[in-house]
Design an enzyme around this catalytic site. Sequence first.
Site, short mmCIF file in Angstrom:
data_model
loop_
_atom_site.label_atom_id
_atom_site.label_comp_id
_atom_site.label_asym_id
_atom_site.label_seq_id
_atom_site.Cartn_x
_atom_site.Cartn_y
_atom_site.Cartn_z
N GLU A 114 0.83 -1.21 0.00
CA GLU A 114 0.00 0.00 0.00
C GLU A 114 0.86 1.26 0.00
OE1 GLU A 114 -3.11 0.03 -0.51
OE2 GLU A 114 -3.87 -1.92 0.10
N ARG A 118 0.36 3.66 -3.26
CA ARG A 118 -0.31 4.94 -3.03
C ARG A 118 0.70 6.08 -2.86
NH1 ARG A 118 -6.04 3.56 -0.05
NH2 ARG A 118 -5.86 1.31 -0.23
N ASP A 247 -4.26 -10.19 -8.40
CA ASP A 247 -4.56 -9.18 -9.45
C ASP A 247 -3.41 -8.36 -10.05
OD1 ASP A 247 -4.43 -7.86 -6.99
OD2 ASP A 247 -6.41 -6.98 -7.07
N GLU A 381 -12.26 -0.50 -10.22
CA GLU A 381 -11.85 -1.45 -11.27
C GLU A 381 -12.77 -1.49 -12.49
OE1 GLU A 381 -11.96 -2.16 -8.02
OE2 GLU A 381 -9.81 -2.21 -7.60
N THR A 467 -0.97 0.61 -10.29
CA THR A 467 -2.23 -0.04 -9.94
C THR A 467 -3.13 0.87 -9.10
OG1 THR A 467 -3.22 -2.12 -9.24
CG2 THR A 467 -1.51 -1.21 -7.81
#
Length: 484
Positions: A114, A118, A247, A381, A467
């Site tokens: 994360e 981010r 993913d 998504e 992502t």
Amino acid sequence: AETAQSQAVWIIKGELKFRKLSVLLSTFIQFSFLQMMKFAWDNYKQYALGKNELRPLTKNGHIGNMFGGLRGATVVDALDTLYIMELEEEFQEAKKWVEKSFDLNVNGEASLFEVNIRYIGGLLAAYYLTGEEVFKSKALELGEKLLPAFNTPTGIPRGVINLGSGMSWSWGWASAGSSILAEFGTLHLEFLHLSELSGNPVFAEKVMNIRKVLNRVEKPQGLYPNFLSPVTGNWVQHHVSIGGLGDSFYEYLIKSWLMSDKKDSEAKKMYDDALEAIEKHLVKKSAGGLTYIAEWRGGILDHKMGHLACFSGGMIALGAEHAGQERKQHYMDLATEITNTCHESYARSDTKLGPEAFRFDAGTEAMATRLSERYYILRPEVVESYMYMWRLTHDPKYRQWGWEVVKALEKHCRVEAGFSGIRDVYTTTPTHDNMQQSFFLAETLKYLYLLFCEDDVLSLDDWVFNTEAHPLPVNHTNFKASVQ
Ligand code: DMJ
């Protein structure tokens, strides 16, 4: 001849009128996104600046335990969206916070994944878009703090790191101390840029080593399970998913190749082989004709697709563009079908927003069957796939579908002080979860905005999105950092 001429004039006038109309319409639509973004940002700024997320019902901030003492996740996630939307004043507010208040000397348990997607992704994108040094130096400083997580016998990083002490460990819920495919497999894009910007090869070396370990280990039926031991380098459990836990590993393979200006052929081959195995073992068609990607548990299929898995329509379309002539149309069809299925999961709900997971069993098609899977937390998504499908096909249905999402967000997720997730997509009077996720500003609103922009705004030829939807430039001029 006269008739033909007047017909031609009529057509030209009509076209002009249509063009004007569509410019007007897209200006109006663009305005809606700016207004949504401004509303989300202004409320965060007013009630939660310096916390990680806004709680829009109680009008306060949320810190959570994902970022190990780091603050301002929404600020860093929102920077590039504010910039791209030309919300200049708001961008300056965010930048000022990064300059004055963003403290990297913190202690606490952070998710390596994360923090990377981010914070590092957000800072790198802000740097590449604006050239402002502050974003680059913060990204590099933070990158250094992540390095101790790689000190394991295989070099596969553990999932959790204390940013102060450098101690790292695996998630308590991950079986037998394993590391997660989607976590250690989603570092490549950012880490190559860290090496490029710092001139220090260590970041690139760390992620190239991950690839080496993955290439060495045997893949059951060519599939990549989600749990790997950082000690032995072997799979711990045979659960395979293109949704949660797996993913973005697949996403980063194709994007690594694209980001290298199509030179990193190893990544392309890994992507092609993985997709072939996924198609062979996991892609199914429901009785009602909907194509979906199931999950795999040691050879047994779970006929479920998570909202997270819906990014794959866009990914497969992006890869199809570059597949060999004979596979191109095939993969484009697959991407179209999967995106359609994900749209169905939205269309079949009362709110026109999709559930966290939907199933294809016992007569159910593209709907959640469990109470615990009915929520929607402002995830991106599905609109992410609409954006890629629009850019790659220009089929107007994707803009239409995007607009349906905007209407649903406005109707069900907008509350007095921001946007909130909802607990049940199958009721028109849903209760709210009181959380404005930072990825709503980083991704959902950005992808919706881009869906209605001209193709040259962050062109797919020049940028790859990490992502978390943070754009990173394609290396047209050869990175110093090697991808060999
Ligand atoms: C985001 O943080 C990223 O898109 C990640 O890859 C998956 N989860 C969220 C959004 O749903």
